[in-house]
Design an enzyme around this catalytic site. Structure first.
Site, short mmCIF file in Angstrom:
data_model
loop_
_atom_site.label_atom_id
_atom_site.label_comp_id
_atom_site.label_asym_id
_atom_site.label_seq_id
_atom_site.Cartn_x
_atom_site.Cartn_y
_atom_site.Cartn_z
N HIS A 38 -31.78 -36.85 -28.07
CA HIS A 38 -31.59 -36.29 -26.73
C HIS A 38 -30.36 -36.92 -26.08
O HIS A 38 -30.06 -38.10 -26.30
CB HIS A 38 -32.83 -36.53 -25.87
CG HIS A 38 -32.87 -35.73 -24.62
ND1 HIS A 38 -32.14 -36.08 -23.50
CD2 HIS A 38 -33.52 -34.57 -24.30
CE1 HIS A 38 -32.36 -35.19 -22.55
NE2 HIS A 38 -33.18 -34.26 -23.01
N GLU A 44 -28.94 -28.34 -25.82
CA GLU A 44 -29.02 -28.71 -24.41
C GLU A 44 -27.64 -29.08 -23.89
O GLU A 44 -27.18 -30.22 -24.08
CB GLU A 44 -29.97 -29.90 -24.22
CG GLU A 44 -31.42 -29.58 -24.44
CD GLU A 44 -32.33 -30.61 -23.78
OE1 GLU A 44 -33.17 -30.22 -22.98
OE2 GLU A 44 -32.17 -31.80 -24.06
#
Length: 251
Positions: free
Chosen positions: A94, A163
């Site tokens: 992430h 993302e």
């Protein structure tokens, strides 16, 4: 047809009691929704009690991170062996891990290998910064991240989440067309690395200010297979609504 996946990343939110209350508040409604994969990723300390609450449910559990060693003197880390019996999914790479904890592509690669070795399916995150997007570097950045993440790994069961960093927690999401175009490119890069068959069957999610208002439009796109949901997954009614819309897309 690839199955739609909706994963909620709770990040560093909820106390133990809050996590249990949250999952109890969404469990019944989510169990009424079929045809999609539903995943919640609470903080480490809540994984075991949330697992107990979800026993027999259609909701799956994921962790937010792991370390690449099985055991040893790595204070504060969580190993794949510790997660093996608790959750079948784990988020790896992430952008917040990369930014705040200095995770490199090589570290992400080692974590993916460790997860796969333990039989845990990685949700591998890739994405570009705002300045990289504005400078036309998005494709270059994503290709580099993908090749670093999957180096030396044979075609495997993984999930990829795109993302764009500039859209995470900002309320500014990519348009559905923009997201689909970028994810189509990620799928092309995956085909270059693993071949067309793996590229066709690997789910690729969109993340970055996903909410009740933009879910349906995003999931109607040809290459978007679901969503990695941040803030909206912390409210039971919002997450249930997103999952319900996702299921409706495939009806």
């Amino acid at each position: 047809m690839r199955q739609i996946i909706i994963a909620g990343n709770w990040k560093m939110n909820t106390t133990l009691s809050e996590a249990c209350t949250l999952v109890q508040g969404m469990k019944y409604e989510l169990d009424q929704i079929s045809g999609i994969q539903k995943i919640v990723c609470p903080p480490f300390i809540s994984l075991a009690p949330v697992k107990t609450i979800l026993d027999g449910s259609s909701i799956h559990l994921g962790a937010q991170n792991l370390f690449y060693e099985e055991k040893g003197a790595y204070t504060g880390e969580i190993s794949p062996l510790m997660l093996q019996d608790i959750c079948p999914y784990v988020i790896i790479g992430h952008s917040e891990r990369r930014a705040y904890f200095g995770e490199t592509g090589q570290v992400v690669n080692r974590k993916i290998k460790a997860a796969l070795q333990a039989g845990i399916m990685p949700i591998v995150c890739v994405g570009e910064k705002l300045e990289e997007n504005e400078n036309g570097q998005t494709r270059q950045i994503l290709e580099t991240q993908m090749k670093e993440a999957l180096a030396g790994i044979n075609p495997s069961s993984i999930i990829i989440a795109y993302e764009p960093i500039w859209a995470i927690g900002t309320g500014k999401a990519a348009t559905a067309a923009e997201a689909n175009n970028t994810i189509s490119y990620i799928r092309k890069v995956l085909g270059d690395i693993w071949g067309n068959t793996a590229s066709r069957i690997t789910p690729i999610l969109y993340g970055g200010s996903v909410n009740e208002k933009n879910t349906a439009e995003l999931l109607c796109q040809s290459d978007i297979d679901g969503a990695l949901v941040g803030g909206a997954s912390l409210k039971a009614e919002s997450f249930v609504s997103i999952c319900r819309q996702a299921a409706d897309v495939r009806k």
